[in-house]
Design a protein around this motif. Structure first.
Motif, mmCIF file in Angstrom:
data_model
loop_
_atom_site.group_PDB
_atom_site.id
_atom_site.type_symbol
_atom_site.label_atom_id
_atom_site.label_comp_id
_atom_site.label_asym_id
_atom_site.label_seq_id
_atom_site.Cartn_x
_atom_site.Cartn_y
_atom_site.Cartn_z
ATOM 1 N N GLY A 10 16.033 8.457 18.578
ATOM 2 C CA GLY A 10 16.670 9.752 18.817
ATOM 3 C C GLY A 10 18.150 9.645 19.135
ATOM 4 O O GLY A 10 18.718 8.549 19.237
ATOM 5 N N LEU A 11 18.770 10.791 19.320
ATOM 6 C CA LEU A 11 20.206 10.895 19.615
ATOM 7 C C LEU A 11 20.562 10.090 20.874
ATOM 8 O O LEU A 11 21.448 9.235 20.849
ATOM 9 C CB LEU A 11 20.526 12.390 19.824
ATOM 10 N N ALA A 58 11.645 10.495 24.279
ATOM 11 C CA ALA A 58 10.961 11.213 23.185
ATOM 12 C C ALA A 58 10.679 12.636 23.636
ATOM 13 O O ALA A 58 10.300 12.869 24.779
ATOM 14 C CB ALA A 58 9.657 10.507 22.830
ATOM 15 N N VAL A 76 3.885 17.402 23.233
ATOM 16 C CA VAL A 76 4.912 16.342 23.233
ATOM 17 C C VAL A 76 5.677 16.313 24.566
ATOM 18 O O VAL A 76 5.911 15.238 25.125
ATOM 19 C CB VAL A 76 5.900 16.547 22.054
ATOM 20 N N THR A 100 16.020 18.206 31.093
ATOM 21 C CA THR A 100 17.013 19.111 30.516
ATOM 22 C C THR A 100 17.534 20.166 31.499
ATOM 23 O O THR A 100 16.831 20.541 32.455
ATOM 24 C CB THR A 100 16.367 19.843 29.310
#
Ligand SMILES: NC(=O)c1ccc[n+]([C@@H]2O[C@H](COP(=O)([O-])OP(=O)(O)OC[C@H]3O[C@@H](n4cnc5c(N)ncnc54)[C@H](OP(=O)(O)O)[C@@H]3O)[C@@H](O)[C@H]2O)c1
Length: 281
Positions: A10-11, A58, A76, A100
């Protein structure tokens, strides 16, 4: 340290691998290697490696996809971290879990610290809160690192969209009532490298310092690029998307500050370094 890394393609995950590989034995995993929603596969993987630490970067990060597919989002973003946290508990591994700014409702007008109440406004945020709760419940040695508006080289994001539009002379759409803390994945990866060996626990905010609206971010990108393009300024109510976004979700690295470990630079400096590296040789 031996570190298992979920989300290694991922980023953020790809920069964590890049930055930590010199110092630690990194086992990078993508979804094709292990699906984090498969509890048995996660358990067997951690049992096989018995790592000192596990990093989970992830996630299902497409906010609108989460809104339209809540089961997948919770599988997820909530069940995945739960599976990892239970295995970390059983094999005595530290767990570093990435979360987040979208855990907050965005109704404030100053940056959120780690001691404030979460109140997500969309499925992505709700599923990430559930993930955080499972991690805190199951993994005794956990660090949750919340970040925001990540940019980096691995995949396209808002900064690349703006630069592509500038280079093609196309109009940019920028939403004025979305404000947060833009964060360079490389800076966050460096921070995680420093935090990895520490015997710390708890929730940490990890962002570049300061905050801006999407409109201010576009203005800053045009300044660094020394090029202009037309900007269509919209409000969230005009920018019809399936998921609502928090209006003001900027974070402050208060827990790091209290430990004297907040080494993050300002977002303007980070943005300039990213643009210089990727677009200006
Ligand atoms: N990007 C942002 O602006 C932002 C902002 C705030 C917080 N965050 C948080 O930061 C973390 C990293 O975000 P990112 O932007 O690096 O995400 P990303 O680029 O979308 O990468 C997420 C990775 O998750 C993996 N993945 C998805 N479903 C999986 C599954 N079922 N099993 C195993 N792996 C799976 C994917 O692996 P494959 O590629 O191998 O399929 C993907 O590479 C996330 O926790 C996200 O919530 C991101």
């Amino acid at each position: 340290m031996k570190v298992v890394m979920f989300g290694g393609n991922g980023l953020l995950g790809s920069d964590i691998i890049k930055v930590c590989s010199g110092e630690h034995e990194m086992i990078a995993l993508g979804s094709a290697d292990v699906d984090i929603t498969n509890s048995e596969a996660v358990y067997n993987l951690i049992k096989a490696h018995k790592p000192d630490a596990v990093i989970n970067s992830a996630a299902l990060t497409d906010v609108d996809k989460c809104e339209n597919n809540p089961d997948e989002a919770y599988r997820v973003n909530a069940m995945g971290p739960k599976n990892i946290a239970m295995a970390c508990r059983d094999f005595n591994s530290r767990m570093i879990h990435i979360s987040t700014d979208y855990v907050f409702d965005g109704k404030k007008d100053s940056p959120y610290d780690e001691f404030e109440q979460v109140a997500p406004v969309n499925i992505y945020g709700k599923s990430k809160v559930a993930g955080e709760q499972f991690v805190q419940m199951c993994a005794p040695k956990f660090m949750i690192i919340r970040t925001a508006w990540v940019f980096g080289t691995k995949r396209k994001h808002f900064v690349d969209y703006v630069i592509d539009s500038i280079n093609k002379g196309e109009e940019v759409i920028a939403v004025k009532d979305m404000v947060s803390s833009p964060t360079y994945s490389l800076d966050l990866a460096e921070l995680i490298k420093e935090l990895l060996p520490l015997n710390e626990v708890g929730i940490f905010h990890g962002v570049n310092k300061g905050y801006c609206s999407r409109v201010q971010m576009v203005e800053e990108i045009m300044k660094v690029m020394n090029k202009q393009t037309r900007v269509q300024v919209l409000s969230q109510s005009q920018w019809k998307k399936p998921a609502a976004r928090p209006v003001f979700s900027a974070l402050k690295n208060y827990h790091l500050h209290l430990l004297d470990k907040d080494t993050m630079s300002g977002w303007r400096d980070a943005l300039k370094r990213y643009i210089r590296f990727k677009y200006q040789g």
